[in-house]
Design a protein around this motif. Sequence first.
Motif, short mmCIF file in Angstrom:
data_model
loop_
_atom_site.label_atom_id
_atom_site.label_comp_id
_atom_site.label_asym_id
_atom_site.label_seq_id
_atom_site.Cartn_x
_atom_site.Cartn_y
_atom_site.Cartn_z
N SER A 164 3.09 60.92 70.59
CA SER A 164 3.53 62.23 71.08
C SER A 164 3.60 62.23 72.61
O SER A 164 4.33 63.01 73.20
CB SER A 164 2.62 63.35 70.58
N ASP A 185 7.08 61.07 73.17
CA ASP A 185 7.97 62.18 72.85
C ASP A 185 8.01 63.21 73.98
O ASP A 185 9.08 63.70 74.34
CB ASP A 185 7.53 62.87 71.55
N ARG A 186 6.84 63.51 74.53
CA ARG A 186 6.75 64.49 75.62
C ARG A 186 7.44 63.94 76.88
O ARG A 186 8.16 64.67 77.55
CB ARG A 186 5.29 64.83 75.91
N ARG A 233 11.15 64.30 76.32
CA ARG A 233 11.53 65.72 76.40
C ARG A 233 11.54 66.21 77.85
O ARG A 233 12.45 66.91 78.27
CB ARG A 233 10.58 66.56 75.54
N SER A 253 12.60 55.32 70.95
CA SER A 253 11.22 54.99 70.56
C SER A 253 11.24 54.49 69.13
O SER A 253 12.18 54.73 68.38
CB SER A 253 10.30 56.20 70.70
N ARG A 300 8.20 53.75 65.90
CA ARG A 300 6.80 53.90 65.51
C ARG A 300 6.45 52.91 64.41
O ARG A 300 7.21 52.76 63.46
CB ARG A 300 6.55 55.33 65.02
N ASP A 333 6.23 54.70 61.03
CA ASP A 333 7.37 55.52 60.63
C ASP A 333 8.12 54.85 59.49
O ASP A 333 8.52 53.70 59.60
CB ASP A 333 8.30 55.71 61.84
N TYR A 338 8.55 52.11 73.33
CA TYR A 338 9.36 52.99 74.14
C TYR A 338 10.36 52.06 74.81
O TYR A 338 9.96 51.14 75.54
CB TYR A 338 8.52 53.75 75.17
N ASP A 342 14.35 55.63 66.99
CA ASP A 342 14.65 57.05 67.01
C ASP A 342 15.22 57.36 68.38
O ASP A 342 14.76 56.80 69.39
CB ASP A 342 13.37 57.88 66.81
N GLY A 402 15.49 60.12 71.16
CA GLY A 402 14.89 61.38 71.57
C GLY A 402 15.81 62.23 72.43
O GLY A 402 15.73 63.45 72.44
N HIS A 403 16.71 61.56 73.15
CA HIS A 403 17.65 62.25 74.04
C HIS A 403 18.70 61.24 74.48
O HIS A 403 18.40 60.06 74.61
CB HIS A 403 16.92 62.80 75.28
#
Length: 182
Positions: free
Chosen positions: A14, A17-18, A21, A40, A42, A45, A55, A175, A177-178
């Motif tokens: 997380s 993730d933060r 973000r 990212s 995991r 996952d 990352y 994944d 994230g942005h």
Amino acid sequence: MQYSFTLPAGYDMSIVDRRIRDKGPSFDGFPHLRFKAFLSARKEDSAVASAENLYAPFYLWNETEGLNAFLAGAGFAALTHDLGWPSVRTWMVWHAELAADFSTAKYASREIEPILPYADLGALRARAVSQARDDGTTGALASVVAFDPTAWTTVRFRLWDSVPSVGAGTGQLYDVGHVSTS
């Protein structure tokens, strides 16, 4: 360009993730950047199975000035202070195929394959470019093909709306994230 940080198995993802973000939107409109995919993976996952917590942002630059400015800038210095000194992989881009909505991608795949000694690079490039152009018909929102003449490898990076399959042993799923664009 891509660098990757391998994080411990028990790492609180997380935090990544933060970071994505909070930092992601600051790259929107970054000079000389075509796009940056904040990636990212995991270990636990099930949708994006990974051997490690990662990352691993991927960049496509319009101009090398952007790459140089980023690596010499305060943002990269802060990143390395927080996560360590990564090896930065760079490739010479053969072709990039981007759909209009590529920045909505949820997943990414990266496949790195060796180039055999004395391979016909012209033919290899023609096949890779043709494949990148065709990737949109299989659901890819973006496809970048490139090569590294130092390590004699090719890279095929793609952005997806849904979880893709990758070649065993050569691929990594992420994944997204942005996605920042110019």
